[in-house]
Design an enzyme around this catalytic site. Sequence first.
Site, PDB file in Angstrom:
ATOM      1  N   CYS A  69       0.858  -1.375  -0.084  1.00 59.39           N
ATOM      2  CA  CYS A  69       0.027   0.004   0.042  1.00 59.39           C
ATOM      3  C   CYS A  69       0.681   1.268  -0.207  1.00 59.39           C
ATOM      4  O   CYS A  69       0.579   2.446  -0.522  1.00 59.39           O
ATOM      5  CB  CYS A  69      -0.887  -0.047   1.217  1.00 59.39           C
ATOM      6  SG  CYS A  69      -1.958  -1.320   1.365  1.00 59.39           S
ATOM      7  N   CYS A 418       3.740 -19.672  10.766  1.00 60.15           N
ATOM      8  CA  CYS A 418       2.466 -18.927  11.249  1.00 60.15           C
ATOM      9  C   CYS A 418       2.349 -18.529  12.825  1.00 60.15           C
ATOM     10  O   CYS A 418       2.405 -19.520  13.738  1.00 60.15           O
ATOM     11  CB  CYS A 418       1.064 -19.915  10.833  1.00 60.15           C
ATOM     12  SG  CYS A 418       0.014 -20.092  11.957  1.00 60.15           S
ATOM     13  N   CYS A 421      -0.121 -20.283  14.915  1.00 57.78           N
ATOM     14  CA  CYS A 421      -0.063 -21.723  15.362  1.00 57.78           C
ATOM     15  C   CYS A 421       0.963 -22.093  16.473  1.00 57.78           C
ATOM     16  O   CYS A 421       0.927 -22.872  16.985  1.00 57.78           O
ATOM     17  CB  CYS A 421       0.531 -22.266  14.049  1.00 57.78           C
ATOM     18  SG  CYS A 421      -0.467 -22.069  12.379  1.00 57.78           S
TER      19      CYS A 421
END
Length: 549
Positions: A69, A418, A421
Site C-alpha cells: 500500500c 504461522c 500456530c
Amino acid sequence: MKFWKFSSQALATLLSVVTLAQASGPTDGEAAADPNSAVVKLTTATFKTFLDENPLVLAEFFAPWCGYCKLLGPEFSKAADSLNESHPNIKLAQIDCTEEEQLCLEHGIRGYPTLKLARGSEATEDYDGPREADGIVDYMIKQTLPAVQEAATLIAFNELASHETKPYVVQIGSTSETSEIFEKVAKQFRKDHLFLSADKSFVDGLKKKFSGIKNDFKKPTYLVVHPDNDKEPIVFDEELSLEALSEFIKREVVPLFGDINGDTYMTYMASPLPLAYYFYNTKDQRADVAPLFTKLGKEFRGKINFVGLDASLFGKHAETINMNPEITPLFAIHTTSNDKKYGVNQTEFPEGPSQKVIEKFVRDYFADKLSPIIKSQPLPTEEEIASTPVVQLVAHNHDDVVKDVTKDVFVKYYAPWCGHCKKLAPTWEELAELYDSKNADSQVVIANLDHSSNDVTTPVQIEGYPTLLLYPANGEIDEKTGLRTPIVFSDNRELESLIKFIKEKGAHGVDGHELKSRQVEIEEEDEETLVDKVEEVLEEAKEVEHDEL
Ligand SMILES: *[C@@H]1O[C@H](CO)[C@@H](O)[C@H](O)[C@H]1NC(C)=O
Ligand SMILES: *[C@@H]1O[C@H](CO)[C@@H](O)[C@H](O)[C@H]1NC(C)=O
C-alpha cells in the site's frame, strides 16, 4: 476453484516479491494518499452515495501499515491528480480498512491493497490493472470508452487494433439481435479486451487482413485475434448465445503457449483448466520448445493451458507444484481443480526433459496414466514420536490415522511460519497430554500436520492456519475423500474451549475436565511410579553422557 486460490496466492506472492525487489526508488511512501491530492477518502457513511453519484470509480481498500500500500500510495495520488485534470468524471478513492472494518468486511477484502472498479455501487469488479500512475491513468481512461468500438472503415479498424498487445474480439457484420449479445459480452470483458465491431462495407479488406482463415464473412462472424498472429484469428463457429460467445472468448484469449508472469497470471487464474508449466532458464530454451507447445496447445485447446515460466525470475514457484526449483528446465502439470501435481522425473532428466519426453508425458496425462507427486515429510522417527504427546501426521500416515472411525480425531493443520500456530502449540500439547492421545486405548486423538510440507486432501478446504478439524467417531463418510466429514473448530483457541468442543462435538463425549481431576488423583497415588520415572530419566541422561564421551 478454491485450491486454485491457494496456489494462485502462492504465485501472486512470489511474483509481487520479485516486482518489489526490482522496483526502483523509495519503497517507503505513505499508504494513505496525500490529503491535498484528488484522491477521495471514503467512509462507511459516504461510500455508497459516492459510488452512485460517480459513473466510474477506482476504490483502493488499504491498511496504513501494509508495504504494498505504501508503494502504491504516491502513484495513486499522482494518477488521481492527472485524471482530475484530464477526465474529472473518473474518481480515485481510498478506504482505510483499519478505520472502516465493517465496510471492508462487507466487500470481502482479504488482503491489502485490494482495488475495485465500480460503475455505480451495485457493479464492482476486481481491478487487476497496472499499479503505477501512468498505467492507472491509461487503464481508467480506456474504461470510459464504449464497451464496443465501431469501425466504419478499414483504416479506422486498423488504427483501433494497432494499439492492442492483448487479444481482441471482432464482430463482422451484425443484426440488431447479434449486436445486443456482442455488447453484453463486451461489457463482461471490457476491462481486459478490446471489442471491435466492423461494418460489412469493407469486408474485402478484412478478408485480406485475415488471410489465414477462409471465410466470406457473409453471416455475422466473431473472431478472437492474437496480435502476434493476426492473420489467423480464431473463428467462433457455434450457435450464437451470450454463454457460448462468452465461453469461447474466455477459452481463446489464452495463448496456445504463453508466458506466466505478473501481467498474465490473472488470465490463467481465471481459467479452470489445468496448467502445464515449462520452466526455462534462457530465451533459447523457450524458443526451442515453443513449436511443440503451440502444436500441443492447438490439439488440447480448451482442455489445458501451456505456459512458459522464466526460472531465473520465478523459479521458486516450482516448490508450490512439488518440483525441485534447483533442477531446470522442468515440466509439470498442475490440475488446479483438485490440486493434483504431476511432473517429469527430475532425477531422470537433470538437464531437463526432451521434447519427446514432454509430449509423451502430456499424452499419458490425458490417458490417466500418471501418478501425482505427493509431497510428504518422512514418517516421524521414534525419537520424534517420543518428543511430544501430540500424534504427528505427515501425508503418508494422515489418512490411516484419520480413517480410524473408532476415535474422535482432532487435527491441527498448521504452517511453521504461522504466528497463531506457534501460540497454540503449547495448548495443543496440553490437550494431547490430557487425553493421553498416543495411548492405543484413548478415545480421543490429538494430532497435527504441517500443511505446508504435506499434501493431504481434506473434506473441508484448508484456507488459513491453523485450521482445527474434528473427525467424530463413526461420523458420516465424505464420498470424495473417504474421510469422515469433520467439524470445524472456530471458537477461541483456549484450552477450556477446546475441551468443551471435544465433549460436545466428539462422538464419545469424553469430558476432559473429568480426565483432569482423575489425572491429579492418579499422580498422587502413584508416587512410586513417579520415582521410578525419575530414575529412568536419570539413567537415560547418564547414557547420553557416555555417548558423548
Ligand atoms: C481538480 O480539478 C479542479 C478543476 O481543474 C481543480 O479546481 C481542483 O483543485 C482539482 N483538485 C485537486 C485536488 O487537485
Ligand atoms: C525418479 O527416478 C529415479 C531414478 O530412476 C527413481 O529412483 C525415483 O524413484 C523416481 N521418482 C519418482 C517420484 O518416481
